[in-house]
Design a protein around this motif. Structure first.
Motif, PDB file in Angstrom:
ATOM      1  N   GLY A 142       8.229  37.582  19.668  1.00  0.00           N
ATOM      2  CA  GLY A 142       7.264  36.527  19.385  1.00  0.00           C
ATOM      3  C   GLY A 142       6.562  35.960  20.600  1.00  0.00           C
ATOM      4  N   GLU A 143       6.902  36.457  21.778  1.00  0.00           N
ATOM      5  CA  GLU A 143       6.307  35.966  23.022  1.00  0.00           C
ATOM      6  C   GLU A 143       4.924  36.589  23.226  1.00  0.00           C
ATOM      7  OE1 GLU A 143       6.535  33.756  26.626  1.00  0.00           O
ATOM      8  OE2 GLU A 143       8.044  33.873  25.038  1.00  0.00           O
ATOM      9  N   GLU A 144       4.033  35.849  23.845  1.00  0.00           N
ATOM     10  CA  GLU A 144       2.728  36.373  24.229  1.00  0.00           C
ATOM     11  C   GLU A 144       2.799  36.796  25.688  1.00  0.00           C
ATOM     12  OE1 GLU A 144      -1.619  34.431  25.004  1.00  0.00           O
ATOM     13  OE2 GLU A 144      -0.641  33.952  23.106  1.00  0.00           O
ATOM     14  N   VAL A 145       2.294  37.985  26.000  1.00  0.00           N
ATOM     15  CA  VAL A 145       2.318  38.498  27.375  1.00  0.00           C
ATOM     16  C   VAL A 145       0.881  38.786  27.804  1.00  0.00           C
ATOM     17  CG1 VAL A 145       3.075  40.375  28.878  1.00  0.00           C
ATOM     18  CG2 VAL A 145       4.626  39.487  27.125  1.00  0.00           C
ATOM     19  N   ARG A 146       0.519  38.274  28.961  1.00  0.00           N
ATOM     20  CA  ARG A 146      -0.812  38.528  29.507  1.00  0.00           C
ATOM     21  C   ARG A 146      -0.673  39.361  30.771  1.00  0.00           C
ATOM     22  NH1 ARG A 146      -4.041  32.897  28.437  1.00  0.00           N
ATOM     23  NH2 ARG A 146      -3.405  32.746  26.265  1.00  0.00           N
ATOM     24  N   ILE A 147      -1.491  40.399  30.868  1.00  0.00           N
ATOM     25  CA  ILE A 147      -1.479  41.272  32.036  1.00  0.00           C
ATOM     26  C   ILE A 147      -2.747  40.993  32.836  1.00  0.00           C
ATOM     27  CG2 ILE A 147      -1.443  43.665  32.840  1.00  0.00           C
ATOM     28  CD1 ILE A 147       0.029  44.357  30.223  1.00  0.00           C
ATOM     29  N   THR A 148      -2.556  40.825  34.133  1.00  0.00           N
ATOM     30  CA  THR A 148      -3.687  40.456  34.990  1.00  0.00           C
ATOM     31  C   THR A 148      -3.974  41.531  36.030  1.00  0.00           C
ATOM     32  OG1 THR A 148      -2.239  39.289  36.537  1.00  0.00           O
ATOM     33  CG2 THR A 148      -3.172  37.986  34.729  1.00  0.00           C
ATOM     34  N   ARG A 149      -5.216  41.531  36.478  1.00  0.00           N
ATOM     35  CA  ARG A 149      -5.630  42.378  37.603  1.00  0.00           C
ATOM     36  C   ARG A 149      -6.327  41.442  38.583  1.00  0.00           C
ATOM     37  NH1 ARG A 149      -9.184  46.904  35.879  1.00  0.00           N
ATOM     38  NH2 ARG A 149      -7.297  48.158  35.854  1.00  0.00           N
ATOM     39  N   HIS A 150      -5.781  41.356  39.779  1.00  0.00           N
ATOM     40  CA  HIS A 150      -6.315  40.464  40.823  1.00  0.00           C
ATOM     41  C   HIS A 150      -6.434  39.022  40.314  1.00  0.00           C
ATOM     42  CE1 HIS A 150      -7.088  44.052  43.111  1.00  0.00           C
ATOM     43  NE2 HIS A 150      -7.872  44.522  42.160  1.00  0.00           N
ATOM     44  N   GLY A 151      -5.436  38.606  39.532  1.00  0.00           N
ATOM     45  CA  GLY A 151      -5.378  37.231  39.047  1.00  0.00           C
ATOM     46  C   GLY A 151      -6.208  36.944  37.811  1.00  0.00           C
ATOM     47  N   LYS A 152      -6.946  37.925  37.310  1.00  0.00           N
ATOM     48  CA  LYS A 152      -7.766  37.721  36.110  1.00  0.00           C
ATOM     49  C   LYS A 152      -7.155  38.462  34.934  1.00  0.00           C
ATOM     50  CE  LYS A 152     -12.065  37.062  38.559  1.00  0.00           C
ATOM     51  NZ  LYS A 152     -13.438  37.536  38.760  1.00  0.00           N
ATOM     52  N   GLU A 153      -7.062  37.774  33.816  1.00  0.00           N
ATOM     53  CA  GLU A 153      -6.465  38.378  32.624  1.00  0.00           C
ATOM     54  C   GLU A 153      -7.318  39.532  32.126  1.00  0.00           C
ATOM     55  OE1 GLU A 153      -5.829  37.105  28.014  1.00  0.00           O
ATOM     56  OE2 GLU A 153      -5.420  35.574  29.510  1.00  0.00           O
TER      57      GLU A 153
END
Length: 85
Positions: free
Chosen positions: A23-34
Motif C-alpha cells: 500500500g506504500e507509494e514509491v517515487r523514483i527520481t532522476r537528479h532530484g526530479k520525480e
C-alpha cells in the motif's frame, strides 16, 4: 511515501515492489526530479459502502421532504412579483 533515485531503485527493485504491494507509494527520481510514481493497483476505498448507503438514504429523505410547487403557488408568485414591480 518513499522517494528513491534511479540507481537505488534498480538495486532495490524487488523491495520497492513489496512496499507498493503493502500500500506504500514509491517515487523514483532522476537528479532530484520525480520521473516515476509507483502506486498499488488496489487502494482502499476512500468511502465505505456503509457511508455511501447512509448518504443515499439522506438524499432520499431530502427528496421526499421537498414538496413540488403547485400551479396555484406559481400563480401567486407571479401576482406578487408583478405587484411589487
Amino acid at each position: 511515501m518513499q522517494s528513491v533515485g534511479i540507481y537505488e531503485a534498480k538495486s532495490r527493485f524487488s523491495a520497492l515492489i513489496e512496499l507498493v504491494e503493502q500500500g506504500e507509494e514509491v517515487r523514483i527520481t532522476r537528479h532530484g526530479k520525480e520521473v516515476v510514481r509507483m502506486l498499488p493497483v488496489r487502494r482502499r476505498p476512500v468511502i465505505s459502502d456503509e457511508q455511501i448507503a447512509r448518504e443515499l438514504g439522506q438524499m432520499d429523505a431530502l427528496h421526499a421532504s421537498i414538496q413540488p410547487a403547485g400551479s396555484s403557488t406559481v400563480d401567486r408568485l407571479r401576482r406578487t412579483g408583478r405587484s411589487n414591480a
